[in-house]
Design an enzyme around this catalytic site. Structure first.
Site, mmCIF file in Angstrom:
data_model
loop_
_atom_site.group_PDB
_atom_site.id
_atom_site.type_symbol
_atom_site.label_atom_id
_atom_site.label_comp_id
_atom_site.label_asym_id
_atom_site.label_seq_id
_atom_site.Cartn_x
_atom_site.Cartn_y
_atom_site.Cartn_z
ATOM 1 N N SER A 1 0.798 -1.148 -0.054
ATOM 2 C CA SER A 1 0.116 -0.014 -0.211
ATOM 3 C C SER A 1 0.990 1.293 0.239
ATOM 4 C CB SER A 1 -0.637 0.157 1.199
ATOM 5 O OG SER A 1 -1.415 1.261 1.488
ATOM 6 N N TYR B 1 -0.984 -0.697 10.306
ATOM 7 C CA TYR B 1 -1.207 -1.013 8.936
ATOM 8 C C TYR B 1 0.078 -0.728 8.300
ATOM 9 C CZ TYR B 1 -3.501 -1.206 4.311
ATOM 10 O OH TYR B 1 -3.907 -1.398 2.907
ATOM 11 N N LYS C 1 2.386 -3.010 5.863
ATOM 12 C CA LYS C 1 2.494 -3.214 4.272
ATOM 13 C C LYS C 1 3.923 -2.572 3.897
ATOM 14 C CE LYS C 1 -1.715 -4.067 3.263
ATOM 15 N NZ LYS C 1 -1.845 -5.197 2.266
HETATM 16 N N1 LIG Z 1 -8.750 -0.423 -1.319
HETATM 17 C C1 LIG Z 1 -7.575 0.084 -1.088
HETATM 18 O O1 LIG Z 1 -7.782 1.490 -1.231
HETATM 19 C C2 LIG Z 1 -6.477 -0.370 -0.865
HETATM 20 C C3 LIG Z 1 -5.198 0.564 -1.010
HETATM 21 C C4 LIG Z 1 -4.048 -0.293 -0.608
HETATM 22 C C5 LIG Z 1 -3.909 -1.379 -0.290
HETATM 23 N N2 LIG Z 1 -4.905 -2.279 -0.373
HETATM 24 C C6 LIG Z 1 -4.916 -3.656 0.145
HETATM 25 O O2 LIG Z 1 -5.372 -4.523 -0.760
HETATM 26 C C7 LIG Z 1 -5.975 -5.657 -0.357
HETATM 27 C C8 LIG Z 1 -7.311 -6.036 -0.646
HETATM 28 O O3 LIG Z 1 -8.092 -4.826 0.150
HETATM 29 P P1 LIG Z 1 -9.699 -4.569 -0.555
HETATM 30 O O4 LIG Z 1 -9.635 -3.157 -0.638
HETATM 31 O O5 LIG Z 1 -9.917 -5.562 -1.557
HETATM 32 O O6 LIG Z 1 -10.372 -4.893 0.969
HETATM 33 P P2 LIG Z 1 -11.661 -5.826 1.330
HETATM 34 O O7 LIG Z 1 -12.058 -5.525 2.535
HETATM 35 O O8 LIG Z 1 -12.562 -5.671 0.194
HETATM 36 O O9 LIG Z 1 -11.036 -7.345 0.829
HETATM 37 C C9 LIG Z 1 -10.043 -7.969 1.765
HETATM 38 C C10 LIG Z 1 -10.418 -9.476 1.938
HETATM 39 O O10 LIG Z 1 -9.466 -10.138 2.884
HETATM 40 C C11 LIG Z 1 -10.154 -11.036 3.551
HETATM 41 N N3 LIG Z 1 -9.586 -11.374 4.806
HETATM 42 C C12 LIG Z 1 -9.311 -10.594 5.790
HETATM 43 N N4 LIG Z 1 -8.388 -11.120 6.679
HETATM 44 C C13 LIG Z 1 -8.237 -12.491 6.399
HETATM 45 C C14 LIG Z 1 -7.434 -13.606 6.935
HETATM 46 N N5 LIG Z 1 -7.116 -13.750 8.080
HETATM 47 N N6 LIG Z 1 -7.747 -14.863 6.023
HETATM 48 C C15 LIG Z 1 -8.051 -14.683 4.892
HETATM 49 N N7 LIG Z 1 -8.793 -13.696 4.301
HETATM 50 C C16 LIG Z 1 -8.848 -12.763 5.001
HETATM 51 C C17 LIG Z 1 -11.517 -10.271 3.988
HETATM 52 O O11 LIG Z 1 -12.339 -11.303 4.205
HETATM 53 C C18 LIG Z 1 -11.607 -9.835 2.443
HETATM 54 O O12 LIG Z 1 -12.451 -10.718 1.651
HETATM 55 C C19 LIG Z 1 -5.481 -5.553 1.209
HETATM 56 O O13 LIG Z 1 -4.454 -6.103 1.539
HETATM 57 C C20 LIG Z 1 -5.378 -3.919 1.305
HETATM 58 O O14 LIG Z 1 -4.529 -3.786 2.520
HETATM 59 C C21 LIG Z 1 -6.185 -1.831 -0.496
#
Ligand SMILES: NC(=O)c1ccc[n+]([C@@H]2O[C@H](COP(=O)([O-])OP(=O)(O)OC[C@H]3O[C@@H](n4cnc5c(N)ncnc54)[C@H](O)[C@@H]3O)[C@@H](O)[C@H]2O)c1
Length: 252
Positions: free
Chosen positions: A155, A166, A170
């Site tokens: 991230s 967080y 990351k």
């Molecule tokens: N959306 C953003 O703006 C953004 C920005 C930077 C990084 N990210 C990263 O992208 C990745 C996906 O995020 P997203 O935005 O799709 O969020 P999201 O909440 O839609 O998806 C995250 C998924 O991870 C699953 N999860 C959580 N803990 C878990 C565990 N212990 N075991 C298995 N599954 C687990 C959840 O059930 C969910 O389905 C994450 O790592 C997040 O940190 C997202």
């Protein structure tokens, strides 16, 4: 690495960026296993995309080594006519349910820190290691001797230093990229990481969309833009050992 006909594991594949990756890989002709703890969303997605292409081995918590081991083996059996060629590790959390400390409990307690590091950093390495162990057994697939590819999700909050738990988790995921790519290079396994800015997924929606937009384009990223990049990374052999910012010039 081509995608057509191969198997990929997507952690966090039930929602958000991971869900978009599942959809894109299946569009490209892959077989996909979802490792996620959200049984309802994962099951619904498998029903929609078809059990012949998409598999949910039951709830998989990426921090529980036994569950990951079993899920990897079940995936190999389920798609036994295909070869596992990689994983996209998109599971993650921003906040932990534990209490903080200090004024209004807004400072990061050790239990919060430990929980977020466990899910994001240790969970990522747990699945990366188990998948790498299987990729080692693959016959090289092209004239570069490529056996597979692992893509993690960092991230810009990790790269730019925001949020103690967080951001540190990351930063750790970003930091893992090059050492792991070096370790696995002799085995023909590539390791890449993508560091997104704000993307329009439930993780951002749960914070009431308070995240700033990107600079240009002046909006949140769309999950399909993330999964398009994943497809390109899988296809581009020269991409190895680095972290790609996908952030529309936003610094956190
Ligand atoms: N959306 C953003 O703006 C953004 C920005 C930077 C990084 N990210 C990263 O992208 C990745 C996906 O995020 P997203 O935005 O799709 O969020 P999201 O909440 O839609 O998806 C995250 C998924 O991870 C699953 N999860 C959580 N803990 C878990 C565990 N212990 N075991 C298995 N599954 C687990 C959840 O059930 C969910 O389905 C994450 O790592 C997040 O940190 C997202």
């Amino acid at each position: 690495m081509k995608i057509l006909g191969y198997t990929f594991i997507v952690t966090g594949g039930a929602s958000g960026l991971g869900e978009s990756v599942v959809r894109s890989l299946i569009e490209q002709g892959a077989f996909v296993a979802i490792f996620d703890i959200n049984v309802k969303l994962a099951t619904t997605l498998v029903e929609e995309l078809g059990k012949n292409k998409c598999y949910f081995p039951s709830s998989v918590d990426v921090t529980v080594e036994d569950q990951v081991n079993i899920a990897v083996q079940k995936t190999l059996q389920y798609f036994s006519t295909s070869t596992l060629r990689g994983a996209i590790l998109s599971s993650g959390i921003v906040f932990s349910p534990m209490d903080g400390y200090g004024p209004d409990k807004t400072l990061t307690s050790y239990s919060q820190f430990e929980h977020i590091i466990r899910v994001n950093l240790l969970g990522t390495y747990c699945v990366a290691q188990k998948v790498a162990q299987e990729l080692l057994r693959n016959e090289p697939v092209n004239d570069d001797g490529e056996r597979g590819v692992i893509i993690t999700v960092s991230s810009i909050l990790g790269l730019d230093g925001t949020l103690v738990g967080y951001g540190t988790s990351k930063a750790g995921i970003a930091g893992l990229t090059l050492p792991l790519a070096k370790e696995l290079a002799p085995q023909g396994i590539r390791v890449m990481s993508i560091a997104p800015g704000p993307f329009d997924t439930p993780i951002v929606q749960r914070q009431n969309n308070t995240a700033p937009t990107c600079l240009y384009p002046s909006r949140y990223g769309q999950p399909k833009e993330f999964s398009d990049l994943v497809v390109q990374v899988i296809g581009m052999r020269m991409l190895n050992g680095s972290v790609i910012r996908l952030d529309g010039a936003l610094k956190a």
